[in-house]
Design a protein around this motif. Sequence first.
Motif, PDB file in Angstrom:
ATOM      1  N   THR A 154      -9.978   7.326 -17.512  1.00  0.00           N
ATOM      2  CA  THR A 154      -9.553   8.719 -17.388  1.00  0.00           C
ATOM      3  C   THR A 154      -8.458   8.826 -16.336  1.00  0.00           C
ATOM      4  N   PRO A 155      -7.262   9.302 -16.706  1.00  0.00           N
ATOM      5  CA  PRO A 155      -6.184   9.427 -15.714  1.00  0.00           C
ATOM      6  C   PRO A 155      -6.440  10.566 -14.748  1.00  0.00           C
ATOM      7  N   LYS A 156      -5.812  10.476 -13.574  1.00  0.00           N
ATOM      8  CA  LYS A 156      -5.929  11.527 -12.574  1.00  0.00           C
ATOM      9  C   LYS A 156      -5.251  12.806 -13.057  1.00  0.00           C
ATOM     10  N   GLU A 157      -5.748  13.929 -12.563  1.00  0.00           N
ATOM     11  CA  GLU A 157      -5.113  15.207 -12.831  1.00  0.00           C
ATOM     12  C   GLU A 157      -5.412  16.156 -11.683  1.00  0.00           C
ATOM     13  N   ALA A 158      -4.686  17.261 -11.627  1.00  0.00           N
ATOM     14  CA  ALA A 158      -4.892  18.241 -10.560  1.00  0.00           C
ATOM     15  C   ALA A 158      -6.266  18.874 -10.698  1.00  0.00           C
ATOM     16  N   LEU A 159      -6.894  19.128  -9.569  1.00  0.00           N
ATOM     17  CA  LEU A 159      -8.199  19.769  -9.541  1.00  0.00           C
ATOM     18  C   LEU A 159      -8.041  21.156  -8.931  1.00  0.00           C
ATOM     19  N   GLY A 160      -8.523  22.156  -9.631  1.00  0.00           N
ATOM     20  CA  GLY A 160      -8.344  23.508  -9.143  1.00  0.00           C
ATOM     21  C   GLY A 160      -6.904  23.961  -9.314  1.00  0.00           C
ATOM     22  N   LEU A 161      -6.587  25.146  -8.827  1.00  0.00           N
ATOM     23  CA  LEU A 161      -5.232  25.691  -8.901  1.00  0.00           C
ATOM     24  C   LEU A 161      -4.431  25.106  -7.747  1.00  0.00           C
ATOM     25  N   SER A 162      -3.557  24.141  -8.035  1.00  0.00           N
ATOM     26  CA  SER A 162      -2.845  23.458  -6.957  1.00  0.00           C
ATOM     27  C   SER A 162      -1.618  22.751  -7.495  1.00  0.00           C
ATOM     28  N   THR A 163      -0.735  22.415  -6.588  1.00  0.00           N
ATOM     29  CA  THR A 163       0.421  21.569  -6.869  1.00  0.00           C
ATOM     30  C   THR A 163       0.504  20.533  -5.756  1.00  0.00           C
ATOM     31  N   ASN A 164       0.458  19.263  -6.123  1.00  0.00           N
ATOM     32  CA  ASN A 164       0.373  18.190  -5.135  1.00  0.00           C
ATOM     33  C   ASN A 164       1.400  17.097  -5.409  1.00  0.00           C
ATOM     34  N   PHE A 165       2.009  16.603  -4.366  1.00  0.00           N
ATOM     35  CA  PHE A 165       2.808  15.384  -4.405  1.00  0.00           C
ATOM     36  C   PHE A 165       2.090  14.341  -3.552  1.00  0.00           C
ATOM     37  N   SER A 166       2.128  13.082  -3.970  1.00  0.00           N
ATOM     38  CA  SER A 166       1.609  12.024  -3.112  1.00  0.00           C
ATOM     39  C   SER A 166       2.359  10.734  -3.386  1.00  0.00           C
ATOM     40  N   ASN A 167       2.426   9.895  -2.382  1.00  0.00           N
ATOM     41  CA  ASN A 167       3.055   8.586  -2.537  1.00  0.00           C
ATOM     42  C   ASN A 167       2.233   7.544  -1.802  1.00  0.00           C
ATOM     43  N   ASN A 168       1.867   6.494  -2.502  1.00  0.00           N
ATOM     44  CA  ASN A 168       1.092   5.387  -1.946  1.00  0.00           C
ATOM     45  C   ASN A 168       1.970   4.143  -1.939  1.00  0.00           C
ATOM     46  N   PHE A 169       2.116   3.525  -0.799  1.00  0.00           N
ATOM     47  CA  PHE A 169       2.892   2.288  -0.690  1.00  0.00           C
ATOM     48  C   PHE A 169       2.029   1.197  -0.087  1.00  0.00           C
ATOM     49  N   THR A 170       1.979   0.044  -0.753  1.00  0.00           N
ATOM     50  CA  THR A 170       1.172  -1.083  -0.291  1.00  0.00           C
ATOM     51  C   THR A 170       2.030  -2.337  -0.246  1.00  0.00           C
ATOM     52  N   THR A 171       1.911  -3.095   0.830  1.00  0.00           N
ATOM     53  CA  THR A 171       2.569  -4.381   0.939  1.00  0.00           C
ATOM     54  C   THR A 171       1.556  -5.393   1.453  1.00  0.00           C
ATOM     55  N   GLY A 172       1.763  -6.685   1.116  1.00  0.00           N
ATOM     56  CA  GLY A 172       0.773  -7.666   1.524  1.00  0.00           C
ATOM     57  C   GLY A 172       1.205  -9.092   1.273  1.00  0.00           C
ATOM     58  N   SER A 173       0.238  -9.975   1.322  1.00  0.00           N
ATOM     59  CA  SER A 173       0.486 -11.411   1.175  1.00  0.00           C
ATOM     60  C   SER A 173       1.105 -11.735  -0.180  1.00  0.00           C
ATOM     61  N   PHE A 174       1.744 -12.887  -0.235  1.00  0.00           N
ATOM     62  CA  PHE A 174       2.383 -13.416  -1.448  1.00  0.00           C
ATOM     63  C   PHE A 174       3.466 -12.478  -1.972  1.00  0.00           C
ATOM     64  N   GLY A 175       4.132 -11.791  -1.062  1.00  0.00           N
ATOM     65  CA  GLY A 175       5.244 -10.935  -1.450  1.00  0.00           C
ATOM     66  C   GLY A 175       4.833  -9.678  -2.198  1.00  0.00           C
ATOM     67  N   LEU A 176       3.616  -9.185  -1.970  1.00  0.00           N
ATOM     68  CA  LEU A 176       3.136  -8.001  -2.676  1.00  0.00           C
ATOM     69  C   LEU A 176       3.871  -6.745  -2.229  1.00  0.00           C
ATOM     70  N   LEU A 177       4.419  -6.027  -3.183  1.00  0.00           N
ATOM     71  CA  LEU A 177       4.989  -4.698  -2.970  1.00  0.00           C
ATOM     72  C   LEU A 177       4.481  -3.800  -4.091  1.00  0.00           C
ATOM     73  N   LYS A 178       3.883  -2.681  -3.721  1.00  0.00           N
ATOM     74  CA  LYS A 178       3.373  -1.757  -4.734  1.00  0.00           C
ATOM     75  C   LYS A 178       3.614  -0.336  -4.259  1.00  0.00           C
ATOM     76  N   ASN A 179       4.163   0.483  -5.154  1.00  0.00           N
ATOM     77  CA  ASN A 179       4.394   1.879  -4.816  1.00  0.00           C
ATOM     78  C   ASN A 179       3.975   2.754  -5.988  1.00  0.00           C
ATOM     79  N   ASN A 180       3.268   3.843  -5.680  1.00  0.00           N
ATOM     80  CA  ASN A 180       2.823   4.778  -6.707  1.00  0.00           C
ATOM     81  C   ASN A 180       3.185   6.187  -6.263  1.00  0.00           C
ATOM     82  N   LEU A 181       4.048   6.837  -7.036  1.00  0.00           N
ATOM     83  CA  LEU A 181       4.492   8.199  -6.764  1.00  0.00           C
ATOM     84  C   LEU A 181       3.846   9.124  -7.781  1.00  0.00           C
ATOM     85  N   SER A 182       3.206  10.195  -7.297  1.00  0.00           N
ATOM     86  CA  SER A 182       2.397  11.038  -8.173  1.00  0.00           C
ATOM     87  C   SER A 182       2.679  12.508  -7.941  1.00  0.00           C
ATOM     88  N   PHE A 183       2.702  13.277  -9.042  1.00  0.00           N
ATOM     89  CA  PHE A 183       2.826  14.732  -8.989  1.00  0.00           C
ATOM     90  C   PHE A 183       1.774  15.326  -9.913  1.00  0.00           C
TER      91      PHE A 183
END
Length: 691
Positions: A154-183
Amino acid sequence: MRILVLLALCFTLTINAQTTIESDSITQLDEIVLIDALKSKRSTGVTPSDIISAKVFQNYSPVEMVSALNQITGVYVLSGALNTNRITVRGIGARTLFGTDKLRLYYNEIPVINGAGSSEIEQFDLENLSQIEVVKGPKATAFGANLGGAILLTPKEALGLSTNFSNNFTTGSFGLLKNNLSFNHYDGKLRLGVQYGHMETDGYRQNSNFERDGFLLNTSYRLNEKSQVSLLLNHIDFTAQIPSSLGATAFAENPQQATFTWRASQGFEANNTTLVGVSYQRKLSENLENTSSIFYNYLDKTEARFFGILEEITKTFGFRTRFVGSFNLLGKSSQYTLGAELFKDEYDWDEFQNLYQENNGNGSLKGEQFARNKEFRTQLNTFGTILVPFTDAFTMQLGLNLNNTKYNFQDQFNLGTTNKSAQRQFKTIALPSINFNYQYSENQKYYANISRGFSNPSLEETLTPDGVINPDIEQEIGVNYELGTSLYLNDKKLHINATIYQMNVNNLLVSERVNEDQLIGKNAGKTRHSGLELALNYRLKMSKYLELQPFLNYTFNAHKFVEFIDEDEDFSGNNLTGVPKHLITSGLQMRWFEHFYWNITHQYVDAIPLTDANTISSDSFNVYGMRMGYQKKLYSTFTLGIDFGINNLFDSTYAQSVLINTQGFGGNEPRYFYPGNPINYYVGFRLGYRL
């Protein structure tokens, strides 16, 4: 330039803003606030299932969907690499060498499998999901009756009456780069979710680079009080190098190495897949509503193996409809469902020589074509359930799924007598299910299930060594028996889930590798899958500022060959190949001062039989991990967070995936083992904004 991009991302990072759910006054705080009440059961009626969401996701890095699934009792995912995963449920699927089959995977209730029943969990981003629901065994009915069950994403969705922006950035071993931008947005009529994610890593092993880009659009619009239309668009583009499996000697000497031929050919797979689904939901009356969907899934894949280059295109079309209604029965309210799912796909694949040895060390090079094939595959599932309430506490749910499967294989390369085109239509199978549910009290529930299920053979398993469809191959058929309970004790601080089951499977499908690039299948006997699943979770509030939640999930697999004779060798009575007898996932979740969390996890995997004769097994192993984080709400609209995690805390050497009954070719030893990653680290930054 890359460093500047990373620094910029560090200032635009993650965490979901605070949202209030108006419907039930539940407040969803930032991700580290773990609220199980936000989970929503998608399976029908009283069908037993397991749901994991933020509470489990919080234990692992945002790359670790496999680890999250492994926390569910009865489920074990063998992961050879980010692009090489095999999901097994109660031992079903363990004999499949590559990929996941024998279960149905759904994304927002749209099937994301191919016509042979195979699916790829690695195509989906854990950070885009709100929950994962697993129905173990063939009792899902409305989501197929496959022996392994069904997994509902089940994908994420807004809960209640709202408008949200979020950004998750992860870096780590073995050259890991991960970014997730969500609206995410919801205004009472329009619900809109848009996510874009990018991930790349060099990988621990040689020849194990991985890069993925994904775009998700999940939106719905309420036309009026009775109807709603929805659109789902999910696009994934990833390229992954293939280090392949190692023999025992290479695994012991240097688990970081890739197999020589895969390293020399720089083997890889490149996938480009798009899923589009349109749904219409209509309330037909006070007691009846319908949801209907049409969907299209397109996969363009290239896989460069040292023994040949495979190019394939899969086009999937489908329609799904489900009616849900209620009526009075025995003086009480009862529910029923009726529906159907038509699933058709067209699978084109071409094979070419790989001239990597003539490419001056530059890896794979496409040569002359030696095969061109097409297969049309059709499945029709019709289903229905009815809930019979004998008393307020005791209910029975009856279900029936009818499955019809047809393959049409076309050899478009060979002519005349060498042409291998053929058709195969399996008989329609009736797959009944019966569930009993007894709600002894608000805190005690008991349930039972008897259900019949099936598994279709894969394309390779339908072919003889000469590449001709085998008219004698049959579907696996099994019957599942299950008893379970869910208990809340000590003022609901302690939660216990316990299940015992037995599944008897006939016409066991056996895949045999006859050379490096060919597998064949046959029906070779019967298996008995017996087991115990126990999940314990305790919530202990030490003070106003400290809360502890220890958990323990234990799986006991007593899976046996009841009758299995393969080329005059009798394996009857042996343990089922590819299944560990004992699995344990345990851990401790700690919450301090509302802003800080620290989670510790442990996984134990018992030895796994690697041959049907049970003469060779993998070593058992223990792996520990931890994740801690801090989040703080800034002003009324911003939330800032940071977390840090360590995987394989004590740097264990272990096989995270294995192959069974493999053979050595050209004088080489059999390659059974996929090494797990050594100790590695990651750090994540999060920023959320709420309008």
